[in-house]
Design an enzyme around this catalytic site. Structure first.
Site, PDB file in Angstrom:
ATOM      1  CD  GLU A   1      42.197  49.584  37.328  1.00 40.38           C
ATOM      2  OE1 GLU A   1      42.116  48.472  37.118  1.00 40.38           O
ATOM      3  OE2 GLU A   1      42.880  50.427  36.809  1.00 40.38           O
TER       4      GLU A   1
ATOM      5  CG  ASP B   1      45.509  42.408  30.863  1.00 35.73           C
ATOM      6  OD1 ASP B   1      45.557  43.366  31.850  1.00 35.73           O
ATOM      7  OD2 ASP B   1      44.387  42.331  29.935  1.00 35.73           O
ATOM      8  CB  SER B   2      49.255  46.307  33.204  1.00 35.00           C
ATOM      9  OG  SER B   2      49.826  45.611  34.261  1.00 35.00           O
TER      10      SER B   2
HETATM   11  O1  KIV Z   1      46.661  44.080  34.131  1.00 34.65           O
HETATM   12  C1  KIV Z   1      46.872  44.568  35.192  1.00 34.65           C
HETATM   13  O2  KIV Z   1      47.910  44.970  35.778  1.00 34.65           O
HETATM   14  C2  KIV Z   1      45.441  44.858  35.974  1.00 34.65           C
HETATM   15  C3  KIV Z   1      45.445  46.057  37.051  1.00 34.65           C
HETATM   16  C4  KIV Z   1      45.445  47.401  36.126  1.00 34.65           C
HETATM   17  C5  KIV Z   1      44.339  45.606  37.975  1.00 34.65           C
HETATM   18  O3  KIV Z   1      44.419  44.253  35.667  1.00 34.65           O
END
Ligand code: KIV
Length: 284
Positions: free
Chosen positions: A187, A49-50
């Site tokens: 993380e 969701d990044s």
């Molecule tokens: O949304 C994402 O890319 C993630 C990473 C930060 C682990 O959850």
């Protein structure tokens, strides 16, 4: 480049871990990048969701919806048939209840063809993990810096530095494993804490993002690996190729050449036979 690959499966992931081979995992949000990651032999792909930040330009991941995630995850599946594909449960798609979590995890599997889902949180989310796993969906936990709780955590910063907070992360990892998570992402926690959790894991794959080498594998955000996110470069990232610079130079060149009328040139367009053109003129 892996030219012909076999589809990565859960036994395949555990086999690599048992052989002491680190797993590679990267975020991906679109079809052409998924094709390249699959070709590179990426073991796992996360549609995180990044994407709210890296692709949509929000300041956090919170505005991302299930529909956003479904669209991007399905595109990545079309580009990468072979990597183990993880759909990331967005904010409020699992927090309200176990039933909400199961329904949305099911949507991910049915509408995108992904192989598993990931969600953030420890003991307080263990019942969501258990419900999802009971429904036959492989689930991944996410501890340490959990971006959906960035406000409560006080920013994008190292987690588990003090003994009390570190103990909570150890307990959370145990609870997620007992709930049935086959994998946990750690993380931005100290490397020693990551090592400790990896050593204590019984049947669970532990992955590191900014938490050191002593895990079963590494995750990296695509935009950090290729200098494509202009707002900041986290310390946990390494730039493997400066694609951002290459693309910026290309864009500058395109704007310049259009302005100078040096693009397009003869090989970029199609002509028309004289007789056809004359006939056209006569017909007007
Ligand atoms: O949304 C994402 O890319 C993630 C990473 C930060 C682990 O959850």
């Amino acid at each position: 480049m892996a030219e012909t690959r076999k589809k990565m499966t859960m036994p395949g992931l555990f086999k690599k871990v048992a052989e002491g081979k680190p797993l590679s995992w990267m975020t991906c949000y679109d079809y052409p990048t998924a094709v390249m990651q699959d070709q590179a032999g990426m073991d796992m792909i996360l549609v995180g969701d990044s994407l709210g930040m890296t692709m949509l330009g929000y300041d956090s991941t919170l505005p991302v919806t299930m529909d956003d995630m479904i669209r991007h995850t399905a595109a990545v599946r079309r580009g990468s048939p072979n990597s183990w594909l993880v759909g990331d449960m967005p904010y409020m798609s699992y927090q309200p209840s176990v039933e909400t979590a199961i329904r949305n995890a099911g949507r991910f599997m049915a509408e995108t063809g992904c192989d598993s889902i990931k969600l953030e949180g420890g003991i307080e989310m263990a019942d969501r993990i258990a419900g999802i796993v009971r429904s036959g969906i492989p689930a991944i936990g996410h501890l340490g810096l959990t971006p959906q709780s960035v406000s409560a955590l006080g920013g994008f910063r190292l987690q588990g530095k003090g003994a009390a907070q570190a103990k909570k992360i150890v307990d959370d990892a145990k609870a997620l494993e007992e709930a049935g998570a086959f994998c946990i992402l750690l993380e931005l926690i100290p490397d020693r804490l990551c090592k400790l959790i990896t050593e204590r894991a019984k049947g669970c794959i532990i992955m590191s993002l900014g938490s050191g080498l002593d895990a079963h594998g590494q995750l990296l955000i695509y935009h950090d690996a290729f200098a494509l996110y202009p707002k900041f470069k986290p310390r946990m990232a390494r730039v493997f190729a400066d694609a951002g610079k290459v693309i910026q130079e290309g864009l500058n060149g395109y704007v310049k050449e259009v302005g100078e009328k040096t693009f397009p040139s003869q090989e970029n367009w199609f002509g028309m036979p004289d007789e056809e053109f004359d006939a056209l003129l006569k017909s007007l």
